[in-house]
Design a protein around this motif. Structure first.
Motif, mmCIF file in Angstrom:
data_model
loop_
_atom_site.group_PDB
_atom_site.id
_atom_site.type_symbol
_atom_site.label_atom_id
_atom_site.label_comp_id
_atom_site.label_asym_id
_atom_site.label_seq_id
_atom_site.Cartn_x
_atom_site.Cartn_y
_atom_site.Cartn_z
ATOM 1 N N PRO A 1 12.968 -67.924 12.912
ATOM 2 C CA PRO A 1 12.006 -67.331 13.838
ATOM 3 C C PRO A 1 12.080 -65.807 13.786
ATOM 4 C CG PRO A 1 13.813 -68.348 15.048
ATOM 5 C CD PRO A 1 14.021 -68.664 13.606
ATOM 6 N N ALA A 2 10.903 -65.184 13.858
ATOM 7 C CA ALA A 2 10.812 -63.731 13.834
ATOM 8 C C ALA A 2 10.019 -63.273 15.051
ATOM 9 C CB ALA A 2 10.131 -63.260 12.548
ATOM 10 N N ILE A 3 10.667 -62.512 15.905
ATOM 11 C CA ILE A 3 10.036 -61.988 17.106
ATOM 12 C C ILE A 3 9.470 -60.613 16.796
ATOM 13 C CG2 ILE A 3 10.435 -61.227 19.478
ATOM 14 C CD1 ILE A 3 12.867 -63.208 19.446
ATOM 15 N N ALA A 4 8.188 -60.423 17.104
ATOM 16 C CA ALA A 4 7.564 -59.106 16.953
ATOM 17 C C ALA A 4 7.539 -58.442 18.325
ATOM 18 C CB ALA A 4 6.151 -59.241 16.401
ATOM 19 N N GLN A 5 8.055 -57.212 18.372
ATOM 20 C CA GLN A 5 8.159 -56.457 19.618
ATOM 21 C C GLN A 5 7.544 -55.077 19.407
ATOM 22 O OE1 GLN A 5 12.166 -55.099 20.619
ATOM 23 N NE2 GLN A 5 11.781 -55.580 22.761
ATOM 24 N N GLN A 6 6.755 -54.617 20.388
ATOM 25 C CA GLN A 6 6.188 -53.266 20.320
ATOM 26 C C GLN A 6 7.349 -52.266 20.368
ATOM 27 O OE1 GLN A 6 3.070 -52.189 19.713
ATOM 28 N NE2 GLN A 6 3.748 -50.056 19.866
ATOM 29 N N TYR A 7 7.423 -51.395 19.379
ATOM 30 C CA TYR A 7 8.594 -50.531 19.217
ATOM 31 C C TYR A 7 8.795 -49.539 20.358
ATOM 32 C CZ TYR A 7 6.096 -46.257 17.928
ATOM 33 O OH TYR A 7 5.315 -45.131 17.955
ATOM 34 N N ASP A 8 7.735 -49.030 20.952
ATOM 35 C CA ASP A 8 7.902 -47.969 21.935
ATOM 36 C C ASP A 8 7.938 -48.455 23.385
ATOM 37 O OD1 ASP A 8 5.210 -48.667 21.802
ATOM 38 O OD2 ASP A 8 4.473 -46.600 21.755
ATOM 39 N N THR A 9 7.420 -49.633 23.659
ATOM 40 C CA THR A 9 7.413 -50.143 25.035
ATOM 41 C C THR A 9 8.366 -51.308 25.256
ATOM 42 O OG1 THR A 9 5.645 -51.746 24.626
ATOM 43 C CG2 THR A 9 4.987 -49.495 25.297
ATOM 44 N N GLY A 10 8.796 -51.955 24.173
ATOM 45 C CA GLY A 10 9.658 -53.134 24.291
ATOM 46 C C GLY A 10 8.889 -54.412 24.567
ATOM 47 N N GLU A 11 7.574 -54.326 24.657
ATOM 48 C CA GLU A 11 6.737 -55.494 24.931
ATOM 49 C C GLU A 11 6.899 -56.541 23.819
ATOM 50 O OE1 GLU A 11 2.025 -55.991 26.024
ATOM 51 O OE2 GLU A 11 2.593 -54.447 24.568
ATOM 52 N N LEU B 1 14.330 -59.791 14.504
ATOM 53 C CA LEU B 1 13.569 -58.963 15.431
ATOM 54 C C LEU B 1 12.878 -57.876 14.627
ATOM 55 C CD1 LEU B 1 12.730 -58.078 18.293
ATOM 56 C CD2 LEU B 1 14.823 -56.687 18.352
ATOM 57 N N VAL B 2 11.542 -57.872 14.696
ATOM 58 C CA VAL B 2 10.765 -56.858 13.993
ATOM 59 C C VAL B 2 10.106 -55.982 15.046
ATOM 60 C CG1 VAL B 2 9.000 -56.425 12.258
ATOM 61 C CG2 VAL B 2 10.280 -58.568 12.195
ATOM 62 N N ARG B 3 10.495 -54.722 15.072
ATOM 63 C CA ARG B 3 9.864 -53.768 15.985
ATOM 64 C C ARG B 3 8.686 -53.157 15.232
ATOM 65 N NH1 ARG B 3 15.519 -52.667 17.459
ATOM 66 N NH2 ARG B 3 15.817 -53.652 19.484
ATOM 67 N N VAL B 4 7.520 -53.242 15.855
ATOM 68 C CA VAL B 4 6.283 -52.868 15.177
ATOM 69 C C VAL B 4 5.438 -51.936 16.029
ATOM 70 C CG1 VAL B 4 6.209 -55.095 13.969
ATOM 71 C CG2 VAL B 4 4.927 -54.813 16.100
ATOM 72 N N ASP B 5 4.492 -51.293 15.388
ATOM 73 C CA ASP B 5 3.411 -50.620 16.089
ATOM 74 C C ASP B 5 2.209 -51.531 15.916
ATOM 75 O OD1 ASP B 5 1.844 -48.851 17.468
ATOM 76 O OD2 ASP B 5 1.739 -47.375 15.858
#
Length: 116
Positions: free
Chosen positions: A23-33, A90-94
């Protein structure tokens, strides 16, 4: 699923489910959403790391898909981390546009089960 060019040391750390996926969770990099959950194998992770765009394995279509190629709702990768057990990415993305296939910003805002 084809073989991968992912670094063998990283491949060895991945704890995959019986289908070879993590599983790969995508998270907004600047807000943590938290935006969405997708599935990756070693090749999808390799593509994500080398292209700067999230690539997932579609369990229903049995093929790779790059987030945003058809919708325009692109995920630009800022960082990628493997959890301590090697069983979640965990992938932090824009995130550009909606992350959810329903058109919602995230896949987690439609069905709130509990709020304290």
């Amino acid at each position: 699923m084809p073989s991968s060019s992912l670094d063998p040391a990283i491949t060895a750390r991945l704890k995959r489910n019986p289908d070879g996926l993590v599983p790969a969770i995508a998270q907004q990099y600047d807000t943590g959403e938290v935006l969405m959950l997708g599935w990756m194998d070693a090749e999808a992770l390799h593509r994500t790391l080398t292209t700067g765009r999230c690539t997932y394995w579609s369990r229903s279509r049995h093929e790779y898909w790059v987030k945003g190629d058809t919708s325009g709702h692109v995920q630009h990768v800022k960082s990628v981390a493997l959890d301590c057990d090697g069983d979640t990415i965990l992938v932090r993305v824009d995130q550009v546009g909606a992350a959810c296939h329903t058109g919602d910003r995230t896949c987690f805002d439609a069905d709130l089960l509990l709020e304290a």
